[in-house]
Design a protein around this motif. Structure first.
Motif, PDB file in Angstrom:
ATOM      1  N   GLU A  73      -8.237  -3.728  -2.399  1.00 24.79           N
ATOM      2  CA  GLU A  73      -8.289  -2.484  -1.626  1.00 24.79           C
ATOM      3  C   GLU A  73      -9.349  -2.559  -0.544  1.00 24.79           C
ATOM      4  OE1 GLU A  73      -8.666   1.101  -3.895  1.00 24.79           O
ATOM      5  OE2 GLU A  73      -7.184   0.478  -5.399  1.00 24.79           O
ATOM      6  N   ILE A  74      -9.111  -1.799   0.510  1.00 21.91           N
ATOM      7  CA  ILE A  74     -10.110  -1.586   1.566  1.00 21.91           C
ATOM      8  C   ILE A  74     -10.360  -0.090   1.653  1.00 21.91           C
ATOM      9  CG2 ILE A  74     -10.670  -1.809   4.004  1.00 21.91           C
ATOM     10  CD1 ILE A  74      -8.908  -4.290   4.106  1.00 21.91           C
ATOM     11  N   ARG A  75     -11.629   0.301   1.482  1.00 24.49           N
ATOM     12  CA  ARG A  75     -12.006   1.707   1.490  1.00 24.49           C
ATOM     13  C   ARG A  75     -13.104   1.969   2.515  1.00 24.49           C
ATOM     14  NH1 ARG A  75     -12.717   2.956  -5.051  1.00 24.49           N
ATOM     15  NH2 ARG A  75     -10.558   2.453  -5.677  1.00 24.49           N
ATOM     16  N   ASP A  76     -13.309   3.237   2.836  1.00 23.98           N
ATOM     17  CA  ASP A  76     -14.446   3.589   3.668  1.00 23.98           C
ATOM     18  C   ASP A  76     -15.717   3.530   2.822  1.00 23.98           C
ATOM     19  OD1 ASP A  76     -15.102   7.028   3.426  1.00 23.98           O
ATOM     20  OD2 ASP A  76     -13.632   5.975   2.202  1.00 23.98           O
ATOM     21  N   LYS A  77     -16.863   3.643   3.464  1.00 26.01           N
ATOM     22  CA  LYS A  77     -18.144   3.479   2.773  1.00 26.01           C
ATOM     23  C   LYS A  77     -18.344   4.510   1.670  1.00 26.01           C
ATOM     24  CE  LYS A  77     -23.102   2.912   3.631  1.00 26.01           C
ATOM     25  NZ  LYS A  77     -24.146   2.715   4.668  1.00 26.01           N
TER      26      LYS A  77
ATOM     27  N   PHE B  46       0.833  -1.198   0.000  1.00 32.26           N
ATOM     28  CA  PHE B  46       0.000   0.000   0.000  1.00 32.26           C
ATOM     29  C   PHE B  46       0.873   1.256   0.000  1.00 32.26           C
ATOM     30  CE2 PHE B  46      -2.391   3.209   2.518  1.00 32.26           C
ATOM     31  CZ  PHE B  46      -3.525   3.315   1.723  1.00 32.26           C
ATOM     32  N   GLY B  47       0.488   2.233  -0.802  1.00 33.31           N
ATOM     33  CA  GLY B  47       1.166   3.521  -0.790  1.00 33.31           C
ATOM     34  C   GLY B  47       2.395   3.620  -1.668  1.00 33.31           C
TER      35      GLY B  47
ATOM     36  N   ALA C  28      -2.775  -4.260   5.189  1.00 29.19           N
ATOM     37  CA  ALA C  28      -1.944  -4.946   6.184  1.00 29.19           C
ATOM     38  C   ALA C  28      -2.499  -4.783   7.590  1.00 29.19           C
ATOM     39  CB  ALA C  28      -0.505  -4.427   6.128  1.00 29.19           C
ATOM     40  N   ASN C  29      -3.287  -3.719   7.834  1.00 30.41           N
ATOM     41  CA  ASN C  29      -3.885  -3.502   9.153  1.00 30.41           C
ATOM     42  C   ASN C  29      -5.065  -4.437   9.423  1.00 30.41           C
ATOM     43  OD1 ASN C  29      -2.115  -1.432   9.697  1.00 30.41           O
ATOM     44  ND2 ASN C  29      -3.505   0.173   9.031  1.00 30.41           N
ATOM     45  N   PHE C  30      -5.594  -5.059   8.368  1.00 27.61           N
ATOM     46  CA  PHE C  30      -6.815  -5.845   8.492  1.00 27.61           C
ATOM     47  C   PHE C  30      -6.615  -7.328   8.193  1.00 27.61           C
ATOM     48  CE2 PHE C  30      -7.896  -1.512   7.508  1.00 27.61           C
ATOM     49  CZ  PHE C  30      -9.026  -1.234   8.243  1.00 27.61           C
TER      50      PHE C  30
ATOM     51  N   HIS D 114       1.049   8.550  -9.136  1.00 28.80           N
ATOM     52  CA  HIS D 114       0.016   8.396  -8.118  1.00 28.80           C
ATOM     53  C   HIS D 114       0.440   7.344  -7.099  1.00 28.80           C
ATOM     54  CE1 HIS D 114      -0.948   5.429 -11.279  1.00 28.80           C
ATOM     55  NE2 HIS D 114      -1.317   4.640 -10.277  1.00 28.80           N
ATOM     56  N   PHE D 115      -0.325   7.248  -6.036  1.00 30.66           N
ATOM     57  CA  PHE D 115      -0.104   6.228  -5.019  1.00 30.66           C
ATOM     58  C   PHE D 115      -0.764   4.914  -5.438  1.00 30.66           C
ATOM     59  CE2 PHE D 115       0.135  10.035  -2.221  1.00 30.66           C
ATOM     60  CZ  PHE D 115       1.386   9.794  -1.668  1.00 30.66           C
ATOM     61  N   HIS D 116      -0.157   3.812  -5.038  1.00 32.12           N
ATOM     62  CA  HIS D 116      -0.791   2.492  -5.142  1.00 32.12           C
ATOM     63  C   HIS D 116      -1.748   2.386  -3.963  1.00 32.12           C
ATOM     64  CE1 HIS D 116      -0.613  -2.099  -4.899  1.00 32.12           C
ATOM     65  NE2 HIS D 116      -1.163  -1.829  -6.065  1.00 32.12           N
ATOM     66  N   MET D 117      -3.028   2.371  -4.234  1.00 35.33           N
ATOM     67  CA  MET D 117      -4.035   2.519  -3.179  1.00 35.33           C
ATOM     68  C   MET D 117      -4.498   1.196  -2.577  1.00 35.33           C
ATOM     69  SD  MET D 117      -4.348   5.811  -2.904  1.00 35.33           S
ATOM     70  CE  MET D 117      -5.940   6.437  -2.330  1.00 35.33           C
ATOM     71  N   GLY D 118      -3.822   0.125  -2.899  1.00 35.70           N
ATOM     72  CA  GLY D 118      -4.188  -1.164  -2.327  1.00 35.70           C
ATOM     73  C   GLY D 118      -2.980  -2.050  -2.143  1.00 35.70           C
ATOM     74  N   MET D 119      -3.229  -3.329  -2.146  1.00 34.50           N
ATOM     75  CA  MET D 119      -2.168  -4.331  -1.991  1.00 34.50           C
ATOM     76  C   MET D 119      -2.323  -5.349  -3.104  1.00 34.50           C
ATOM     77  SD  MET D 119      -1.384  -6.648   1.402  1.00 34.50           S
ATOM     78  CE  MET D 119      -0.593  -5.288   2.265  1.00 34.50           C
TER      79      MET D 119
END
Length: 323
Positions: free
Chosen positions: A157-161, A33-34, A170-172, A45-50
């Protein structure tokens, strides 16, 4: 307590309570991520997932990371994400699965009718809440190279609603550690001068503060990966920190807030240069004591602490002397 720090703490606590599962069997991280991405239709741009390896194979099953309902299908071979599935979960998060070669069997009739009606144009379809469900571990699609994917893999990816923020998976996820796990600080760039890093060496700098960038990375599963966190300490006090916990989509292209322009992300060359001084705004910079320090001392010991997505840390020390 600062708002950014509070959000990070809450994410960490919640991820301990509610854990997603990796979207592939035998998960091996191939991109973190990132990471900096320098090419493509949207520019740097950033890599917004894994990313997870599928052994360079197309057609490998990609699974729902948690029970949830279908929110959106994206059908486009050339867009950055290609064939994409988005699910929403009862905990309020959304997960995204991209670069698919084809969709799950239960979606084939829908996809075929859409492609027949709209042919080669980009198709984005939103679905009613809780209409089409996927159980945890159910196939959502199959690995491929649609979009900007040079080789088959699983992009997750994990995003907010509201899909305004992406979080480090990695946090999840309970990710297995690689046997080749390592942290590497290869080079320093101080001003316009580039140096190979040598432990406890003294390097020169000019000006009121050191304009410092580092070429650094982590390793795992025979891949070069981006870092989770980078800290700069002066005489044992943390004075600067970059942390890739979450990235707002409003900063998707704001890579120069944390990356040096020497960074490269291409098929056969991958170099991440992180800036350890304030230049442009970024919410990824969590600690910045440069303004209160003002003019840095003529000679001091510095330590850089690198952390990877598995929680491994390593310290690298050196000295800076004004000339």
């Amino acid at each position: 307590m600062k708002r950014g720090f509070l959000i990070t703490v809450l994410i960490f606590i919640f991820s301990m309570v509610f854990s997603f599962s990796p979207p592939v069997d035998s998960p091996r991280v191939s991109a973190s991520f990132g990471e900096y991405r320098g090419s493509g239709s949207r520019g740097p741009h950033f890599h917004m997932g894994m990313d997870f390896s599928t052994g360079l194979k197309e057609g490998v099953p990609i699974y729902a990371s948690e029970r949830g309902w279908l929110v959106r299908l994206e059908i486009d071979k050339d867009d950055i994400y290609g064939y994409t599935v988005v699910l929403e979960h009862e905990n309020g998060y959304r997960t995204l699965y991209a670069h698919l070669s084809r969709f799950a069997k239960k979606l084939e009739t829908i996809v075929d009718s859409l492609k027949e009606e709209f042919e080669d144009v980009r198709i984005v379809v939103e679905f009613p809440e809780k209409e089409i469900w996927f159980e945890k571990g159910e196939v959502v699609g199959y690995s491929g190279t649609t979009g900007e994917a040079p080789i088959p893999h699983a992009h997750f990816e994990i995003r907010d609603k509201k899909e305004e923020v992406s979080f480090d998976p990695a946090n999840f996820l309970n990710l297995p550690k690689p046997v080749d796990e390592a942290l590497v600080l290869e080079k320093l760039k101080i001003g316009d001068e580039e140096y190979n890093f040598v432990e406890n060496r003294t390097y020169p700098f000019t000006g009121s503060f050191p304009v410092l960038s580092i070429k650094a990375y982590s390793r795992g599963f025979n891949n070069t990966l981006g870092l989770k966190k980078i800290s700069l300490l002066m005489e044992e006090e943390e004075i600067y920190q970059i942390s890739f916990e979450q990235i707002p989509w409003s900063e998707f292209t704001n890579v120069w807030g944390v990356y040096d322009r020497r960074s490269v992300s291409a098929a056969y060359r991958f170099e991440l240069w992180y800036k350890l001084f304030p230049e442009t705004f970024s919410t990824l910079v969590k600690v910045n004591k440069f303004p209160e320090i003002g003019r840095f001392p003529d000679f001091a010991k510095y330590t850089i602490v690198l952390e990877d997505i598995w929680g491994m840390e390593k310290k690298f020390s050196f000295y800076l002397q004004r000339r």
